[in-house]
Design a protein around this motif. Structure first.
Motif, mmCIF file in Angstrom:
data_model
loop_
_atom_site.group_PDB
_atom_site.id
_atom_site.type_symbol
_atom_site.label_atom_id
_atom_site.label_comp_id
_atom_site.label_asym_id
_atom_site.label_seq_id
_atom_site.Cartn_x
_atom_site.Cartn_y
_atom_site.Cartn_z
ATOM 1 N N THR A 29 -5.702 -14.682 -51.566
ATOM 2 C CA THR A 29 -6.682 -15.143 -50.577
ATOM 3 C C THR A 29 -7.394 -16.395 -51.072
ATOM 4 N N THR A 30 -7.757 -16.402 -52.349
ATOM 5 C CA THR A 30 -8.434 -17.567 -52.924
ATOM 6 C C THR A 30 -7.520 -18.777 -52.940
ATOM 7 N N LEU A 31 -6.274 -18.587 -53.339
ATOM 8 C CA LEU A 31 -5.324 -19.702 -53.375
ATOM 9 C C LEU A 31 -5.079 -20.264 -51.983
ATOM 10 N N ARG A 32 -5.064 -19.380 -51.000
ATOM 11 C CA ARG A 32 -4.869 -19.842 -49.622
ATOM 12 C C ARG A 32 -6.042 -20.695 -49.170
ATOM 13 N N LYS A 33 -7.259 -20.288 -49.530
ATOM 14 C CA LYS A 33 -8.444 -21.059 -49.161
ATOM 15 C C LYS A 33 -8.470 -22.407 -49.883
ATOM 16 N N LEU A 34 -8.069 -22.419 -51.148
ATOM 17 C CA LEU A 34 -8.059 -23.672 -51.907
ATOM 18 C C LEU A 34 -7.024 -24.641 -51.346
ATOM 19 N N GLY A 35 -5.848 -24.137 -51.037
ATOM 20 C CA GLY A 35 -4.801 -24.958 -50.436
ATOM 21 C C GLY A 35 -4.200 -26.005 -51.349
ATOM 22 N N THR A 36 -4.407 -25.861 -52.660
ATOM 23 C CA THR A 36 -3.937 -26.889 -53.587
ATOM 24 C C THR A 36 -2.560 -26.603 -54.166
ATOM 25 N N VAL A 37 -2.093 -25.362 -54.034
ATOM 26 C CA VAL A 37 -0.767 -25.025 -54.537
ATOM 27 C C VAL A 37 0.015 -24.257 -53.480
ATOM 28 N N GLU A 38 1.319 -24.290 -53.606
ATOM 29 C CA GLU A 38 2.200 -23.507 -52.743
ATOM 30 C C GLU A 38 2.466 -22.177 -53.439
ATOM 31 N N THR A 39 2.170 -21.077 -52.774
ATOM 32 C CA THR A 39 2.313 -19.770 -53.404
ATOM 33 C C THR A 39 3.633 -19.117 -53.025
ATOM 34 N N ARG A 40 4.298 -18.579 -54.048
ATOM 35 C CA ARG A 40 5.546 -17.828 -53.874
ATOM 36 C C ARG A 40 5.284 -16.395 -54.310
ATOM 37 N N LEU A 41 5.528 -15.441 -53.457
ATOM 38 C CA LEU A 41 5.199 -14.050 -53.731
ATOM 39 C C LEU A 41 6.449 -13.191 -53.903
ATOM 40 N N VAL A 42 6.402 -12.317 -54.920
ATOM 41 C CA VAL A 42 7.439 -11.306 -55.120
ATOM 42 C C VAL A 42 6.744 -9.988 -55.402
ATOM 43 N N MET A 43 7.056 -8.960 -54.629
ATOM 44 C CA MET A 43 6.457 -7.643 -54.833
ATOM 45 C C MET A 43 7.532 -6.640 -55.249
ATOM 46 N N SER A 44 7.217 -5.826 -56.236
ATOM 47 C CA SER A 44 8.148 -4.790 -56.659
ATOM 48 C C SER A 44 8.171 -3.658 -55.637
ATOM 49 N N ARG A 45 9.150 -2.775 -55.777
ATOM 50 C CA ARG A 45 9.242 -1.632 -54.870
ATOM 51 C C ARG A 45 7.984 -0.762 -54.975
ATOM 52 N N ALA A 46 7.546 -0.514 -56.209
ATOM 53 C CA ALA A 46 6.357 0.321 -56.413
ATOM 54 C C ALA A 46 5.107 -0.344 -55.865
ATOM 55 N N ALA A 47 5.060 -1.674 -55.874
ATOM 56 C CA ALA A 47 3.893 -2.394 -55.345
ATOM 57 C C ALA A 47 3.703 -2.096 -53.863
ATOM 58 N N HIS A 48 4.788 -1.983 -53.138
ATOM 59 C CA HIS A 48 4.692 -1.674 -51.706
ATOM 60 C C HIS A 48 3.943 -0.365 -51.492
ATOM 61 N N ARG A 49 4.295 0.631 -52.302
ATOM 62 C CA ARG A 49 3.669 1.941 -52.140
ATOM 63 C C ARG A 49 2.208 1.915 -52.576
ATOM 64 N N THR A 50 1.927 1.242 -53.696
ATOM 65 C CA THR A 50 0.552 1.187 -54.203
ATOM 66 C C THR A 50 -0.366 0.450 -53.234
ATOM 67 N N ILE A 51 0.131 -0.611 -52.629
ATOM 68 C CA ILE A 51 -0.658 -1.359 -51.643
ATOM 69 C C ILE A 51 -1.049 -0.449 -50.489
ATOM 70 N N GLU A 52 -0.111 0.329 -50.008
ATOM 71 C CA GLU A 52 -0.392 1.237 -48.897
ATOM 72 C C GLU A 52 -1.412 2.311 -49.286
ATOM 73 N N LEU A 53 -1.258 2.867 -50.491
ATOM 74 C CA LEU A 53 -2.118 3.959 -50.930
ATOM 75 C C LEU A 53 -3.537 3.501 -51.265
ATOM 76 N N GLU A 54 -3.663 2.337 -51.895
ATOM 77 C CA GLU A 54 -4.964 1.923 -52.421
ATOM 78 C C GLU A 54 -5.729 0.968 -51.515
ATOM 79 N N THR A 55 -5.063 0.351 -50.576
ATOM 80 C CA THR A 55 -5.766 -0.617 -49.725
ATOM 81 C C THR A 55 -5.692 -0.267 -48.232
ATOM 82 N N GLY A 56 -4.732 0.546 -47.851
ATOM 83 C CA GLY A 56 -4.558 0.844 -46.437
ATOM 84 C C GLY A 56 -3.848 -0.261 -45.685
ATOM 85 N N LEU A 57 -3.441 -1.303 -46.392
ATOM 86 C CA LEU A 57 -2.726 -2.421 -45.772
ATOM 87 C C LEU A 57 -1.223 -2.182 -45.836
ATOM 88 N N ARG A 58 -0.499 -2.883 -44.997
ATOM 89 C CA ARG A 58 0.951 -2.890 -45.070
ATOM 90 C C ARG A 58 1.379 -4.043 -45.982
#
Length: 210
Positions: A29-58
């Motif tokens: 979120t901070t990097l998006r607001k700054l807009g000074t770099v291009e962000t490349r994201l990679v999420m592990s399989r376990a990250a998908h599950r943890t995101i759902e459990l701990e944040t309620g987000l998809r």
């Protein structure tokens, strides 16, 4: 900070299944607001599950915070090659499993391959390792990645800036990560030394005593 081709520099962000995906969300979120770099994201399989459990987000909602999201199995992605120029990579949070894989060069998916590329190309690799307490295996793996050139940056909260909320603590960790890549920000107030006490005012009686 711009690349020779005039484009924004790239920063890879890896997210694993360790607790506290909020760290990655705040960073993106901070990097998006700054807009000074291009962000490349990679999420592990376990990250998908943890995101759902701990944040309620998809996971897809988190992916919307970056410029480019790569499937973890896409080993043919450009960031799997050292010829793809980047500032480096931040793995936030970094699980002990991912730490072990990076420490021993076990690149079985795009996330660990991108980290391996950063090490071999001598680019900055920041691992926000998330676990407590630490076993001897964890500590030895931290030593191994440090000797290979990575920076181990546990998300340890600081209190000198007198945080008043969870967001203040997240912002401090985000700022410490951005500092490692030389990305300008104002995420948290920096330590300026102890506050100077007010200068005592001399009364008329004090002058007479002198």
């Amino acid at each position: 900070m711009d690349r020779a081709d005039g484009q924004r520099p790239r920063l890879i962000v890896g997210v694993t299944g360790a607790s506290a995906p909020q760290l990655a969300i705040h960073l993106l979120t901070t990097l998006r607001k700054l807009g000074t770099v291009e962000t490349r994201l990679v999420m592990s399989r376990a990250a998908h599950r943890t995101i759902e459990l701990e944040t309620g987000l998809r996971p897809a909602e988190v992916a919307e915070l970056c410029d480019v999201s790569h499937p973890r199995g896409d080993i043919a992605a450009d960031i799997a090659s050292g010829s793809c120029l980047t500032l480096g990579m931040a793995v936030v949070p970094c699980s002990m499993k991912t730490l072990a894989a990076i420490a021993h060069g076990y690149s079985d998916d795009l996330l660990t391959r991108a980290a391996d590329v950063c090490l071999k190309e001598r680019r900055r690799l920041v691992l926000a390792t998330r676990e407590t307490p630490l076993s001897l295996v964890h500590l030895r793996n931290m030593v191994a990645v440090t000797e290979a050139g990575a920076v181990v940056l546990p998300p340890v909260p600081a209190y000198y800036h007198r945080p008043a909320s969870l967001d203040d603590l997240l912002a401090h960790v985000t700022g410490k990560i951005l500092d490692q890549f030389g990305i300008g920000h104002e995420s948290f107030p920096r330590w300026q030394g102890p506050r100077k006490p007010p200068t005592p005012q001399l009364s008329e009686d004090s002058y007479e005593q002198q």
